[in-house]
Design an enzyme around this catalytic site. Structure first.
Site, short mmCIF file in Angstrom:
data_model
loop_
_atom_site.label_atom_id
_atom_site.label_comp_id
_atom_site.label_asym_id
_atom_site.label_seq_id
_atom_site.Cartn_x
_atom_site.Cartn_y
_atom_site.Cartn_z
N MET A 238 -53.39 5.42 -3.62
CA MET A 238 -54.44 5.67 -4.61
C MET A 238 -54.84 4.36 -5.26
O MET A 238 -53.98 3.57 -5.68
CB MET A 238 -53.94 6.63 -5.71
CG MET A 238 -53.66 8.04 -5.26
SD MET A 238 -55.14 9.02 -4.96
CE MET A 238 -54.40 10.36 -4.01
N HIS A 239 -56.17 4.12 -5.36
CA HIS A 239 -56.61 2.89 -6.01
C HIS A 239 -57.99 3.00 -6.65
O HIS A 239 -58.41 2.07 -7.33
CB HIS A 239 -56.65 1.76 -4.98
CG HIS A 239 -57.78 1.87 -4.01
ND1 HIS A 239 -57.73 2.69 -2.91
CD2 HIS A 239 -59.00 1.28 -3.97
CE1 HIS A 239 -58.87 2.60 -2.24
NE2 HIS A 239 -59.66 1.76 -2.86
N ARG A 240 -58.71 4.11 -6.46
CA ARG A 240 -60.07 4.17 -6.99
C ARG A 240 -60.07 4.30 -8.51
O ARG A 240 -59.21 4.97 -9.09
CB ARG A 240 -60.84 5.34 -6.37
CG ARG A 240 -61.11 5.12 -4.89
CD ARG A 240 -62.20 6.00 -4.35
NE ARG A 240 -62.44 5.68 -2.95
CZ ARG A 240 -63.27 4.72 -2.53
NH1 ARG A 240 -63.96 4.02 -3.41
NH2 ARG A 240 -63.41 4.48 -1.24
N ARG B 165 -54.28 -2.81 -8.37
CA ARG B 165 -55.04 -2.18 -9.45
C ARG B 165 -54.25 -1.03 -10.07
O ARG B 165 -54.20 -0.87 -11.30
CB ARG B 165 -56.37 -1.66 -8.89
CG ARG B 165 -57.28 -1.06 -9.96
CD ARG B 165 -58.53 -0.42 -9.39
NE ARG B 165 -59.51 -0.22 -10.41
CZ ARG B 165 -60.65 -0.89 -10.54
NH1 ARG B 165 -60.94 -1.83 -9.66
NH2 ARG B 165 -61.48 -0.65 -11.52
N ASP C 299 -57.22 8.25 -1.57
CA ASP C 299 -58.60 8.26 -2.06
C ASP C 299 -59.42 7.19 -1.35
O ASP C 299 -60.52 6.85 -1.77
CB ASP C 299 -58.67 8.10 -3.58
CG ASP C 299 -58.02 6.81 -4.08
OD1 ASP C 299 -57.59 5.98 -3.25
OD2 ASP C 299 -57.93 6.64 -5.31
#
Length: 377
Positions: A204-206, A239, A283
């Site tokens: 997950m990074h969005r 992030r 994502d």
């Protein structure tokens, strides 16, 4: 002719590598690589040059971390002198990151033609920075290389000229095909003490999932819920890690049972982890495509996707309510053998880069022939 190919962020490297190699098969093409430095640490950048057999870039802009606006301005200022020095015939950009749009804009403002690889993808969510980058880059481009039919349809609906649009397939799959065996030989699963198809891989990074405390808490609930079913591998994006520390949630994740937290993985390592997962939860855009080719179940924690072929033909499923319990229900079904059966989309055959190189070369030769014909007395 001279082509400057742009890399900047992690998703770019596996897309530029096969195109650069295809260019080298043409004696008439001089191919140079410009690295903006959007992803600048070794785990997100250097390892990809090594594993994908890319030469060291001819230019590094070293823009580093900043807001998208700051990065765009920095790229414009640093890329323009390179354009003036090199006088390229084409700038080739891939995907939808900040570097893609910024370099396309700099090229267009300096009268250099732009070729966009992975053109025409649309999620319909203009709140995504990637969606804005895609739309703007396509508007600036002279050649549009498309991965799936939906991309062609989108570009025609937006008024792009049909002769500029070319359905060539997916260069990301070119790299997967070339390096799949090498990734299997590396076999990082064994080092992690896991068995194939006995673990869940999560990424997950969005911003919509990791930039707010509410989004992160939802993510932690998802990880903990899935870890009650199977061991979880979770390579943590920088992030995401920064947000976990910002909101004081890193300890909660680090102490979860049945969860292995990993640093960002190299291309080969992550490819192998994907191929042998029971299910991938993500994502990411590119992972939707790679799991479709590998025929691995993929649950995408987003409300929309710009890659509808992964839904229509592939193994990907959207979780539009972003609900961990919905994910749990689908994981239970997949582990019980009730998974979505997909197929490999058209032209995802490992040969897209060759088509791109030929089309670009033929376009340039036709332009030269036309120019010479007009200049004859």
């Amino acid at each position: 002719m001279k082509v400057l190919s742009i890399v900047g962020a992690r998703p770019n490297f596996a897309k530029v590598a096969p195109v650069h190699r295809a260019f080298l098969t043409y004696p008439g093409i001089q191919s140079k690589i410009v690295h903006t430095g959007q992803h600048y640490d070794a785990a997100m950048s250097d390892v990809f040059f090594d594993q994908l057999d890319l030469p060291q870039p001819d230019y590094c802009l070293n823009i580093g971390t900043a807001t998208a606006t700051q990065q765009t301005a920095d790229i414009l200022l640093k890329f323009e002198p390179i354009l003036n020095r090199e006088q390229p015939d084409w700038v080739l950009v891939v995907g939808d990151v900040t570097s893609t749009f910024a370099c396309a804009l700099a090229a267009a403002q300096n009268g250099v033609r732009v070729a966009h690889v992975e053109a025409g993808l649309r999620s319909g969510d203009n709140g995504m920075p990637e969606e804005r980058n895609r739309i703007l880059t396509d508007a600036l481009s002279n050649l549009l290389f498309v991965t799936e039919q939906a991309g062609v349809d989108n570009l025609l609906r937006e008024g792009m000229a049909a002769h500029e649009i070319h359905f060539v397939g997916n260069v990301l799959i070119d790299s997967l095909v070339q390096y799949r065996q090498k990734a299997n030989d590396l076999n990082p699963i064994r080092a992690l003490g896991l068995l194939p198809e006995q673990y869940v891989l999560i990424t997950m990074h969005r911003p919509s999932n990791v930039d707010t405390e509410a989004g992160l808490r939802r993510l932690l609930t998802l990880v903990e819920t899935v870890a009650n079913l199977r061991p979880v591998l979770f390579p943590v994006h920088p992030r995401t890690r920064a947000s976990l520390h910002k909101f004081g949630l890193n300890a909660q994740l680090e102490t979860m049972a049945n969860v292995q937290l990993l640093e960002p993985q190299g291309y080969l390592e992550f490819l192998n982890l994907m191929e042998h997962a029971a299910v991938v939860i993500t994502d990411s855009g590119g992972i939707q495509e790679e799991t479709t080719y590998l025929q691995v179940p993929c649950l995408t924690f987003r409300e929309s996707t710009e890659r509808p072929v992964t839904i229509g033909l592939g193994t990907n499923e959207l979780i539009p309510d972003l609900n961990p319990e919905t994910v749990k229900g689908r994981v239970v079904e997949i582990l019980a053998g009730r998974m979505k059966i997909g197929c490999i989309p058209p032209l995802w055959d490992g040969k897209a880069a060759g088509r791109i190189a030929k089309l670009l070369y033929d376009t340039e030769m036709h332009r030269e022939d036309t120019k010479n014909h007009r200049e004859k007395p």
